[in-house]
Scaffold this active site. Structure first.
Site: not given
Length: 754
Positions: A197, A427, A417
């Protein structure tokens, strides 16, 4: 030269020497053939089937020096090593090689030869030898072996071998593990995608996905798509697209094509209409908190059974962005009470009137990731979607979208992950650290961003090897940083030039008796164990500088070794009232044996206008937070490390003035550093962690003192206990016990005495 080397994958012992030298000289076609009966080199029309002869032939064709009379003895040694089984004999052979390499870079001559390749290949294929080398009892042999093993051409050849073995494993139904590869993969037809993104910079958590996607695309001779998932105008900016592409280039990741989810907005909208008309989606104006509560409890929305016409009307209002439309969202009609809550009618479209950084004001409705991802994957030809297993509950949702819309199937391959201790990957939290000034930017060496860890000295090779080594692990754990930095050290150590620096604070001037009357400059190797690194200029004079710490340790009349010069005897030492050494006199003793001295020290000739030293700053960093893993309800502000940057002023040999930003060196006896550029005439070097406990430990945690507690305060003990992670226990001798054990050892003050 026309040459083809055919190697059976199951060869035992495996012909690593032939594989390595063929990659080293180049221009040799490498074929891994499972059906071949033995190794074969086809060279200029002739065939050679014995590994030793193959190595010699390729060395001759490649122009490798090695016609020494000693070369045949190493081929004989390689042959004998294959048959040695007795531990003592094997150790004796390794000892002999270690002694030989103590003062040599290579076995024969000053560059790599056939002798090096035949012996390296034999050791590489002997599991007992590899085990012995790990014991660090043969440092010179290990250095030589590691150098050859880490050559780019060697690593490339070994990667080809691994890929060939993986390809074989994919065809074996009983194969397991990472080599199994991707489900239903067809060579030449695999398409993977990396969909960031554009709302921030890539961090180390993203690198695993990026590296794995490129790895599999290359492994199957397929294609990698870099796709920007730009479905949220509130967060996204063109700036982040540019920086993400730069980050990928820093990782040596290059997509075959760059796309955007916004390229497909019209198609996605049309498919949403299709879902509404088929009764598989409905619009809903339930308030967010209420919707969340109803989903958790398995309660159907009051709009779940609205007519198609009503849903189309509301969706049109959303598309236009009217005040009424802003109240609504579009939900997929999957289930009300499925045990998997991800299937409880998820939202697939939302209204947002902010302009999009690519499409402007054209759209007022945007698909959610859960809807756009499977649709665009299918449309763009993705065959395998690699996702972290935090999305595992959403995998049925992914497949539902594809099935409901009648789209082409996409395989999902999930993996764990990547999390690290003392590290934030959110973020939002990283944005806060930048905005609040805790770091200087997204490329700050304290940041876990790609550009942050690269600026701190992490190599692409180490990142790639570390990520691939994780394989298809499904365990979600917070990893220590030591493993990845240790891997990095293995890569930089054989190629990092060696330099010297002396801390400016309390540096000690030394007068060398017997030194040169005027400064002399000599060329010495930048790396004693790798001549290919080149040479540096070292200034020898009768006035030098040494570290205060070294000076404090010198005994009167002690003989020490001045590195790259020879031995010297400490004749006198001047100390001020505070115990700081202010001057030393030494006498050169170049006939002295450096093997008999306990201290080998770095030094620098004192600064003069003719032979200036370089002013440098040595930088080290701590973690940004003091807690290994933050919990959901933790307030980040409570765990921010007070001081995270440590600066020391120093001087270094003038050779560092030739360095370019980003080059990695070793300041001997200090550590590995990456040159970060010049600020106000001072060159700054950032310490690269080497994986050892001290280099990756939290400095704040080590120096932390217990917080004050309320209530009655216990009397302070007469002597403070040493800091320890162990539980407290009373002395078995009692607090006042005194004892005097008879001993012939010299007396030493207790380290706990104040």
């Amino acid at each position: 030269m026309t040459a083809t080397l055919t190697i059976p994958i199951k060869s035992s012992p495996f012909p690593f020497a032939a594989l390595g030298i063929s990659a080293h000289i180049g221009n040799v076609s490498l074929v891994f053939d499972e059906t071949a009966l033995g190794i074969v080199l086809t060279l200029n029309g002739s065939m050679i089937t014995e590994e030793g002869e193959i190595v010699q032939a390729l060395a001759k064709e490649g122009g490798l020096a090695g016609d020494s009379a000693k070369t045949p003895s190493f081929f004989t040694l390689a042959t004998s090593l294959r048959s040695i089984t007795a531990h003592a004999e094997l150790v004796a052979a390794l000892n002999s090689l270690d002694n030989l390499l103590a003062f040599r870079t290579f076995l024969v001559g000053h560059s790599i030869t056939s002798a090096d390749w035949i012996v390296w290949g034999t050791l590489k294929g002997n599991i007992k030898v590899l085990g012995l080398l790990k014991n660090n009892q043969h440092p010179h042999l290990l250095r030589w072996f590691t150098y050859i093993d880490n050559l780019k051409e060697t690593q490339s050849a070994l990667a080809e071998l691994a890929a060939a073995k993986a390809s074989k494993a994919r065809s074996n139904k009983t194969a397991a593990g990472f080599a199994l590869g991707l489900q239903d993969a067809v060579d030449g037809q695999v398409v993977t995608r990396f969909p960031p993104e554009p709302s921030g910079y890539l961090h180390i958590g993203h690198t695993k996905a990026a590296i794995l996607n490129q790895y599999f695309a290359k492994m199957y001779h397929g294609k990698l798509i870099i796709r920007f998932d730009d479905t949220n105008p509130t967060k996204e900016r063109t700036e982040f697209e540019d920086t993400i592409l730069e980050d990928l280039r820093l990782l040596d990741i290059h997509g075959d094509v760059v796309t955007h989810t916004s390229d497909h907005f019209q198609t996605l909208y049309d498919l949403a209409i299709k879902l509404i008309k088929s009764g598989k989606a409905y619009t809903d104006d339930t308030l967010q908190e209420q919707m969340r509560d109803e989903r958790m409890k398995g309660i159907a929305s009051k709009h779940r059974d609205d007519s198609v016409e009503e849903n189309l009307k509301h969706f049109e209002a959303m598309k236009v962005g009217t005040e009424e439309g802003l109240r609504w969202c579009l939900r997929a009609k999957m289930s009300v009470d499925d045990p998997n809550k991800a299937l409880r009618d998820p939202v697939i479209y939302r209204c947002n009137t902010l302009p999009h950084h690519r499409t402007g004001d054209k759209w007022k409705v945007y698909p959610t990731y859960d809807f756009a991802c499977p649709v665009v994957d299918s449309i763009e030809g993705v065959t395998h979607a690699l996702r972290t297993n935090e999305y595992r509950d959403r995998n049925p949702q992914y497949q539902w979208m594809i099935t409901a819309l009648g789209l082409r199937k996409v395989n999902i391959w999930d993996f764990s992950r990547l999390n690290f201790i003392y590290t934030l990957l959110s973020k939002r939290k990283l944005h806060n650290f930048v905005n609040e000034g805790h770091v200087r930017g997204w490329d700050d060496p304290r940041f876990p961003t790609v550009r942050g860890i690269r600026r701190r000295g992490m190599t692409v090779e180490a990142l790639t090897q570390f990520m691939l080594a994780q394989g298809p692990s499904q365990s979600v754990v917070s990893m220590e940083w030591d493993s990845i930095w240790s891997q990095n050290k293995k890569i930089i150590d054989p190629i990092a030039p060696r330099h010297w620096s002396i801390l400016t604070k309390n540096s000690v001037p030394v007068i060398i008796k017997g030194g040169p009357a005027s400064p002399e400059i000599k060329a010495v190797p930048k790396h004693k164990k790798n001549a290919e690194i080149g040479e540096k200029k070292t200034v020898y004079s009768s006035s030098i500088l040494v570290e205060q710490e070294d000076a404090q340790s010198f005994e009167d009349q002690e003989e020490v070794t001045l590195m790259d010069w020879g031995n010297a005897i400490v004749r006198s030492k001047t100390v001020d009232a505070s115990g700081v050494v202010t001057g030393i006199e030494m006498e050169l003793n170049l006939e002295g044996d450096f093997r008999k001295t306990k201290k080998k020290i770095t030094w620098l000739s004192q600064h003069t206008s003719a032979n200036p030293l370089a002013r440098v700053t040595l930088l080290d960093y701590d973690y940004l937070i003091t807690k290994k893993k933050l919990e959901e309800d933790d307030n980040v502000a409570d765990f921010i490390t007070p001081v995270t940057e440590f600066r020391e002023e120093a001087v270094a040999d003038a050779n560092v003035k030739d360095l370019k930003k980003g080059e990695i060196i070793q300041f001997e006896r200090k550590g590995y550093y990456i040159y970060d550029g010049e600020v106000d005439g001072v060159r700054e070097f950032i310490l690269i962690p080497d994986g050892r406990a001290a280099s990756v430990a939290s400095k704040a945690a080590l120096n932390a003192t217990p917080a004050a507690t309320t209530g009655t305060t216990a009397p302070a003990p007469a002597v403070e206990a040493p800091i320890s992670k162990m539980y407290a226990i009373d002395s078995i001798y009692g607090k006042e016990a005194k004892y005097d054990a008879g001993t012939t050892m010299y007396k030493m003050q207790s380290i706990y005495d104040s």
